[in-house]
Design a protein around this motif. Structure first.
Motif, short mmCIF file in Angstrom:
data_model
loop_
_atom_site.label_atom_id
_atom_site.label_comp_id
_atom_site.label_asym_id
_atom_site.label_seq_id
_atom_site.Cartn_x
_atom_site.Cartn_y
_atom_site.Cartn_z
N ARG A 267 -11.23 0.16 -5.89
CA ARG A 267 -11.17 0.23 -4.44
C ARG A 267 -10.04 1.15 -4.01
N GLU A 268 -10.31 1.97 -3.02
CA GLU A 268 -9.29 2.87 -2.49
C GLU A 268 -8.71 2.26 -1.21
N GLN A 294 0.84 -1.81 -13.91
CA GLN A 294 1.51 -2.12 -12.65
C GLN A 294 0.56 -2.95 -11.79
N PHE A 295 1.06 -4.10 -11.29
CA PHE A 295 0.21 -5.06 -10.58
C PHE A 295 0.77 -5.34 -9.19
N LEU A 296 -0.12 -5.71 -8.29
CA LEU A 296 0.22 -5.92 -6.88
C LEU A 296 0.21 -7.41 -6.58
N ARG A 315 -4.76 -4.60 -10.05
CA ARG A 315 -4.00 -3.66 -10.89
C ARG A 315 -4.05 -2.27 -10.26
N LEU A 316 -2.92 -1.61 -10.22
CA LEU A 316 -2.82 -0.27 -9.64
C LEU A 316 -3.29 0.76 -10.65
N LEU A 317 -4.24 1.61 -10.23
CA LEU A 317 -4.79 2.65 -11.10
C LEU A 317 -4.29 4.04 -10.76
N VAL A 347 -7.13 0.66 -6.75
CA VAL A 347 -6.87 -0.60 -7.43
C VAL A 347 -8.17 -1.18 -7.98
N ILE A 348 -8.01 -2.12 -8.91
CA ILE A 348 -9.16 -2.86 -9.46
C ILE A 348 -8.76 -4.33 -9.52
#
Length: 429
Positions: A267-268, A294-296, A315-317, A347-348
């Motif tokens: 997702r953007e 890296q995680f949000l 998770r940040l991609l 992110v995913i």
């Protein structure tokens, strides 16, 4: 197949109608092997037409590079192959300095922004399918006003399809020649789960749950399907796609597949900073694969991050179109901070992350295979001048700066901190 074997004329298919002779020639290199010969589309044009259109499936190890740099140069058109590493993967396969890149994993890229093309190569992971044209032929084609997209096959991509069983089963049956391993054709039940998941009728089965079926017998395949429970993920190819790869000696790879039928998507998120910031916490932690990611977390209600659709545990991609896979926490924070008041994050969610790990693919592919949202109203902010990034190249007489070599070929992995240390790495935004 013998070296120099010639197929019938394909001028009409390739849009090269006329009296000029078109042949397909397979070049065999005994040092490389027969798994990936270059396809040459040679045209006898009395010096006027195109030279070669060549396809390469490059497969590398996680610590290797593809062995070339992709440039955008002043006064030159196209995405230019440069710095082909002597003895490297690209050079061994036959890529040459000055080649123009036309297609990445079945996507025509000649009319794309340069940073987007580099991103597509990076998102492909350790395998990528490229179509290139030599530099002189490219310049000639442009001068003649040729539509280069017409030289390329319209659809050469297999499909990844995720099927959820219902009361009638998976909605497909498998057949193959008796006694022959690895050759399985699918019959698809109309309106059943397989058809709804995007499996074309009559397609060929190539992978089951991320594993090749090339060595499977019918009995082994049946057993593997039963062990899959109520969900299976298939890599399938239509007869036309299978024939395209077979004639070129290329192995169909999941990395080049159309993932638009899969239920899990990256997702953007477009965030514009408010008076209280973005409203999320970035933490470094272990990915499912064991690598560092890296995680949000701690997404604040009512603030920009939540309004953009961010969820705890995402998770940040990528940041502003640049992948952060392999980057450490400090490098990622700097990318987010590069712009004062807005940022675009890819992110995913955890379920999607687990799914892509199970089939051995990067979640970035799910975004590369989808179209950007048409109703997006917040543009992706540009990189600041002078700051190294995928979309900003300092153009010099010899081309782009050397940083792009890493960007086009691979992401350099940094050494992960010790587990007890990295759990303390976090940054509030």
């Amino acid at each position: 197949m013998p070296s120099g074997w010639v197929l019938p004329r394909l001028s009409k298919v390739l849009g090269l109608e006329g009296d000029k002779k078109s042949i397909i020639k397979f070049e065999f290199n005994p040092k490389v092997g027969i798994d990936n010969p270059a396809l040459s589309l040679a045209e006898d044009t009395d010096g006027e037409g195109l030279g070669e259109l060549r396809f390469y499936l490059l497969s590398k190890g996680s610590a290797e590079t593809f062995g070339f740099c992709l440039h955008e140069e002043l006064g030159c058109q196209g995405h230019i192959v440069r710095q082909v590493e002597l003895g490297g993967l690209a050079q061994r396969r036959g890529m040459q300095d000055g080649d123009r890149l036309l297609q990445v994993n079945g996507h025509f890229v000649d009319d794309m922004d340069h940073c987007r093309v580099v991103q597509k190569i990076k998102a492909s992971g350790n395998q990528v399918l490229l179509a290139v044209l030599d530099g002189d032929s490219y310049v000639t084609a442009k001068a003649l006003g040729r539509d280069l997209s017409q030289l390329l096959p319209a659809d050469i991509r297999p499909r990844l399809c995720h099927i959820v069983q219902d009361r009638s089963g998976f909605g497909f049956s498998v057949s193959g020649p008796e006694g022959m391993k690895g050759t399985f054709q699918l019959s698809v039940q109309q309106g059943g789960p397989a058809e709804r998941a995007g499996v074309p009728a009559g397609s060929w089965l190539l992978e089951l749950n991320g594993a090749s079926v090339r060595s499977y017998s019918q009995a082994q395949l049946t057993r593997k399907l039963k062990q899959s429970g109520s969900k299976v993920t298939l890599l399938v190819a239509s007869s036309a796609v299978e024939e395209f790869y077979r004639l070129r000696g290329l192995q169909v790879a999941a990395a080049v597949a159309d993932t638009s039928w899969l239920p899990f998507k990256a997702r953007e998120l477009h965030l514009v900073k408010g008076p209280d910031g973005y409203g999320f916490l970035l933490k470094e932690d272990d990915c499912i694969s064991g690598a560092t990611g890296q995680f949000l977390w701690e997404v604040d209600a009512g603030l920009p991050a939540e309004q953009a659709g961010m969820k705890d545990g995402d998770r940040l991609l990528a940041v502003n179109g640049e992948s952060v896979e392999g980057l450490d926490h400090h490098q990622t924070v700097l990318k987010i901070r590069a712009h004062d008041d807005q940022v675009v994050l890819l992110v995913i969610d955890p379920a999607g992350d687990r799914f892509y790990h199970s089939i051995g693919l990067s979640p970035l592919l799910s975004f590369e295979n989808s179209s950007p949202a048409s109703d997006s109203h917040t543009p992706s902010p540009p990189s600041p001048s002078g700051s190294p990034g995928l979309c900003h190249v300092e153009l010099q007489p010899k081309g782009a700066g050397s940083w792009l070599v890493a960007a086009a070929n691979s992401i350099t992995l940094t050494q992960s901190p010790q587990k007890e240390e990295k759990r303390r790495l976090h940054q509030e935004f």
